[in-house]
Structures are given as structure tokens and as C-alpha cells.
Design an enzyme around this catalytic site. Structure first.
Site, PDB file in Angstrom:
ATOM      1  N   HIS A  79       0.839  -1.206   0.000  1.00  0.00           N
ATOM      2  CA  HIS A  79       0.000   0.000   0.000  1.00  0.00           C
ATOM      3  C   HIS A  79       0.873   1.254   0.000  1.00  0.00           C
ATOM      4  O   HIS A  79       0.585   2.228  -0.704  1.00  0.00           O
ATOM      5  CB  HIS A  79      -0.877   0.056   1.258  1.00  0.00           C
ATOM      6  CG  HIS A  79      -1.883  -1.051   1.384  1.00  0.00           C
ATOM      7  ND1 HIS A  79      -1.788  -2.020   2.352  1.00  0.00           N
ATOM      8  CD2 HIS A  79      -3.017  -1.321   0.700  1.00  0.00           C
ATOM      9  CE1 HIS A  79      -2.817  -2.848   2.261  1.00  0.00           C
ATOM     10  NE2 HIS A  79      -3.584  -2.449   1.262  1.00  0.00           N
TER      11      HIS A  79
ATOM     12  N   LYS B 124      -1.619  -6.374  -8.231  1.00  0.00           N
ATOM     13  CA  LYS B 124      -1.819  -7.633  -7.517  1.00  0.00           C
ATOM     14  C   LYS B 124      -3.276  -8.084  -7.681  1.00  0.00           C
ATOM     15  O   LYS B 124      -3.566  -9.247  -7.893  1.00  0.00           O
ATOM     16  CB  LYS B 124      -1.493  -7.472  -6.046  1.00  0.00           C
ATOM     17  CG  LYS B 124      -1.768  -8.727  -5.303  1.00  0.00           C
ATOM     18  CD  LYS B 124      -1.401  -8.600  -3.859  1.00  0.00           C
ATOM     19  CE  LYS B 124      -2.077  -9.684  -3.097  1.00  0.00           C
ATOM     20  NZ  LYS B 124      -3.482  -9.360  -2.831  1.00  0.00           N
ATOM     21  N   ASP B 125      -4.205  -7.129  -7.580  1.00  0.00           N
ATOM     22  CA  ASP B 125      -5.618  -7.426  -7.810  1.00  0.00           C
ATOM     23  C   ASP B 125      -5.910  -7.114  -9.278  1.00  0.00           C
ATOM     24  O   ASP B 125      -6.569  -6.126  -9.601  1.00  0.00           O
ATOM     25  CB  ASP B 125      -6.476  -6.590  -6.855  1.00  0.00           C
ATOM     26  CG  ASP B 125      -6.155  -6.911  -5.407  1.00  0.00           C
ATOM     27  OD1 ASP B 125      -6.714  -7.869  -4.880  1.00  0.00           O
ATOM     28  OD2 ASP B 125      -5.297  -6.219  -4.819  1.00  0.00           O
TER      29      ASP B 125
ATOM     30  N   SER C  30      -2.698  -7.954   3.016  1.00  0.00           N
ATOM     31  CA  SER C  30      -3.179  -7.889   4.404  1.00  0.00           C
ATOM     32  C   SER C  30      -3.535  -9.288   4.890  1.00  0.00           C
ATOM     33  O   SER C  30      -3.456  -9.585   6.086  1.00  0.00           O
ATOM     34  CB  SER C  30      -4.409  -6.987   4.501  1.00  0.00           C
ATOM     35  OG  SER C  30      -4.139  -5.745   3.887  1.00  0.00           O
TER      36      SER C  30
HETATM   37  P1  AMP Z   1      -6.670  -3.611  -0.250  1.00  0.00           P
HETATM   38  O1  AMP Z   1      -6.429  -2.843   0.996  1.00  0.00           O
HETATM   39  O2  AMP Z   1      -6.264  -5.043  -0.181  1.00  0.00           O
HETATM   40  O3  AMP Z   1      -8.049  -3.391  -0.820  1.00  0.00           O
HETATM   41  O4  AMP Z   1      -5.679  -2.973  -1.336  1.00  0.00           O
HETATM   42  C1  AMP Z   1      -5.707  -1.606  -1.637  1.00  0.00           C
HETATM   43  C2  AMP Z   1      -4.909  -1.376  -2.889  1.00  0.00           C
HETATM   44  O5  AMP Z   1      -3.560  -1.788  -2.675  1.00  0.00           O
HETATM   45  C3  AMP Z   1      -5.431  -2.185  -4.082  1.00  0.00           C
HETATM   46  O6  AMP Z   1      -5.357  -1.393  -5.252  1.00  0.00           O
HETATM   47  C4  AMP Z   1      -4.469  -3.344  -4.134  1.00  0.00           C
HETATM   48  O7  AMP Z   1      -4.333  -3.905  -5.420  1.00  0.00           O
HETATM   49  C5  AMP Z   1      -3.187  -2.671  -3.707  1.00  0.00           C
HETATM   50  N1  AMP Z   1      -2.230  -3.655  -3.206  1.00  0.00           N
HETATM   51  C6  AMP Z   1      -2.391  -4.506  -2.160  1.00  0.00           C
HETATM   52  N2  AMP Z   1      -1.306  -5.304  -2.043  1.00  0.00           N
HETATM   53  C7  AMP Z   1      -0.457  -4.948  -3.031  1.00  0.00           C
HETATM   54  C8  AMP Z   1       0.836  -5.410  -3.449  1.00  0.00           C
HETATM   55  N3  AMP Z   1       1.457  -6.390  -2.832  1.00  0.00           N
HETATM   56  N4  AMP Z   1       1.395  -4.809  -4.522  1.00  0.00           N
HETATM   57  C9  AMP Z   1       0.765  -3.808  -5.184  1.00  0.00           C
HETATM   58  N5  AMP Z   1      -0.448  -3.339  -4.838  1.00  0.00           N
HETATM   59  C10 AMP Z   1      -1.040  -3.901  -3.786  1.00  0.00           C
END
Ligand code: AMP
Length: 310
Positions: A66, A178-179, A215
């Protein structure tokens, strides 16, 4: 308590994040906003001053992945907004909404340290008030991969992203590769709804042994954590095969599943080779394709992917 796929748009009672009383004393440089009206007012003011607003939506429990998105955001505009909102609409009934890791104190300190301007942290009731019944569905892109195993998930994602875009009114928004499916869905949503927002994809940030940061890695036991490296190892191996000239999807996927199956703790949910834009299965590497994986380790469900250009 399914929120995304009951078809009726019913909003059940959900565990809510209690509204926190913030003292901005310790966080002088970062404002924390909980209300939609306040967020809008701030963005309108910044836009009037011709400041470019860059937005990073998250569900909190922040990690280095993040933070890389936030650092990227700092280079793309004058103001950075990060949202933390664990979106109930994208969790299925048997998923981990209530248990999703939350640590606002730590998150806000990290964001403050990076010089973020606004942490937008609305409550569930602020985003989905009583009577809420509108959803956004990005039809075809939501069907394969995670869409197959998480019905309603991407409807929840698309709906909250559209809402957050309306509220924050950013010029640029950054999402992690990643997503990968989520990123493609957001790109399509913005195009289809004629939103004037630039979508930036940020490369996957990994631990030193290759595991994609997430996470949900917090759910892994020490043994599962060691085993989880097999995802990135399998993707690297398939990519090496492709670089040496292999174009058969079946051969590449066989290599991936052989590598992962060597870990007894790993249960493959899917391993697919898809067109990098449409996410439809492809049988041969031609142009851009993405190798996408979802693998379970105990209670953790991990995803990873690699775009392979041919
Ligand atoms: P989340 O909190 O899991 O919804 O992620 C928030 C944002 O961070 C999303 O756009 C995810 O794709 C990005 N993100 C989470 N983990 C990674 C990672 N390891 N590398 C790159 N982006 C990430």
C-alpha cells in the site's frame, strides 16, 4: 448476510466500524475525514486551486505494498487522499468481513509519515445509508477468475469504487496490479461511465522471497507462510518457460500446478491463462496474457499473477 449477490439489493445489519473520535493534535499534517460532505468540500476547494488530487483506495491494515502506491501517488499530483474502508458489499456470507484485520492507529501513523493530505475513513452507515439499493455491475469482466468463486464480489468492488470516485473526485486513482481483475474492472468502469479519472496500475510489491504482500498474509501460520512462496515460484517458472518459447497454455498451467502441488499445505482454487484485457481464457500465448492464481493455505486465500508478453 450476503450483500453482493442476493439480487435484492437488501442491506443487512453488518458489523459496523465504530466511529472514532480523532484528536488531530498528533497528526497535524494529515486531516482525517469521516463524512461525505466534508470530503466533497475539501476536494472542491483543492480543485478550485487547480491542485491535482491523487487517490489511493484501501481497506487498511496497511503494508509496504500500500505504501508504495502512496509514494507513487505523491509523484503524480499536489494532493494525496487515501481511503480506508472495509467494504461489506464485497464480502460473501462466509467470508472474513468481521475478522478482516483492522488497525487504524498504526495505519494513520504510516500515512502521516508519508505526508498524505487526507485519510478518508467513512463508516459503513455513511457509505450505505438505510434503504441503499444501487449497484454497479461490470458484466463480463466480473465473471471469470475470482468472480467464479466469489459471487457478488466485483459488484461490491465496482459499486464502492464508483461511490468513492464520486465523493473524492480525484484526477488520478492508483490500484495495485496484484488485484489484476479488479484493476481491469475499474478501468472498464471508468471508461463505461465516462468518468474523467486517470487509472494507474502499480506493479506488485513483494516480500524478499517473492510472496506478494497482502493484508491477508497475516492469516498464515509460520509453516503456511513458508509454503506460500510457491505461488511466485510457480509464476516465475512458467514465465521462464514462455521466454524460452513455450506458447501452450496447457503446458504453462501444468507447470504452475505441478510446482504448487508440491506444497501439501496449498490448495489451488484456480490457475488460469487469460487475455490480459478481456480476461477470457486463452489456449496459446499471443500478445498480452496474464497467468492468474488463487490458492488457499488454511484460512488464507492468496492471489497472485504475472503478465506475460509474447
Ligand atoms: P486492499 O487494501 O487489499 O483493498 O488494497 C488496496 C490497494 O492496494 C489495491 O489497489 C491493491 O491492489 C493494492 N495492493 C495490495 N497489495 C499490493 C501489493 N502487494 N502490490 C501492489 N499493490 C497492492
Amino acid at each position: 448476510m450476503e450483500f453482493g449477490s442476493d439480487g435484492g439489493g437488501r442491506i443487512p445489519d453488518l458489523p459496523n466500524t465504530p466511529s472514532l473520535q480523532y484528536s488531530n493534535r498528533d497528526f497535524r499534517h494529515m486531516q482525517i475525514i469521516e463524512r461525505i460532505a466534508d470530503m466533497r468540500r475539501w476536494s472542491e476547494g483543492e480543485r478550485r486551486q487547480a491542485h491535482r488530487i491523487v487517490f489511493v483506495p484501501t481497506m487498511g491494515s496497511l503494508h509496504e505494498g500500500h505504501l508504495c502506491l502512496v509514494r507513487d501517488a505523491k509523484t503524480r499530483g499536489e494532493r494525496v487522499v487515501v481511503s480506508i474502508f472495509v467494504n461489506p458489499m464485497q464480502f460473501g456470507p462466509s467470508e472474513d468481513f468481521a475478522k478482516y484485520p483492522r488497525d487504524l492507529r498504526r495505519d494513520r501513523a504510516m500515512l502521516e509519515g508519508l505526508g498524505v493530505d487526507i485519510l478518508f475513513h467513512p463508516t459503513v452507515a455513511e457509505i450505505y445509508p438505510d434503504g441503499y439499493q444501487t449497484h454497479i455491475e461490470v458484466e463480463n469482466l466480473s465473471v471469470p477468475l475470482c468472480g467464479m468463486v466469489r459471487p457478488g464480489h466485483f459488484r461490491g468492488v465496482a459499486t464502492v469504487v464508483a461511490k468513492l470516485f464520486n465523493i473524492v473526485q480525484p484526477h488520478v486513482a492508483i490500484f495495485g496490479e496484484k488485484d489484476y481483475q479488479q484493476l481491469q474492472i475499474v478501468r472498464r468502469l471508468v471508461r463505461d461511465l465516462s468518468m474523467d479519472i486517470e487509472i494507474v496500475g502499480h506493479p506488485i510489491v513483494r516480500e524478499s522471497d517473492g510472496l506478494a504482500m497482502s493484508s491477508r498474509n497475516a492469516y498464515l501460520t509460520a509453516e503456511e507462510r513458508r509454503a506460500a512462496v510457491c505461488l511466485s515460484r510457480a509464476l516465475c517458472k512458467a514465465e521462464r518457460l514462455a521466454r524460452r518459447g513455450e506458447t501452450s497454455g496447457a503446458v504453462l498451467l501444468q507447470s504452475v500446478s505441478t510446482e504448487i502441488s508440491q506444497e501439501p499445505l496449498a490448495q489451488i482454487e484456480y490457475a488460469k491463462l487469460c487475455d490480459a484485457e478481456t480476461l477470457q481464457d486463452v489456449e496459446r500465448l499471443r500478445g498480452g496474457a496474464v497467468l492468474a492464481l488463487a490458492v488457499r493455505f488454511g484460512r488464507a486465500r492468496l492471489i497472485d499473477n504475472r503478465v506475460i508478453k509474447h
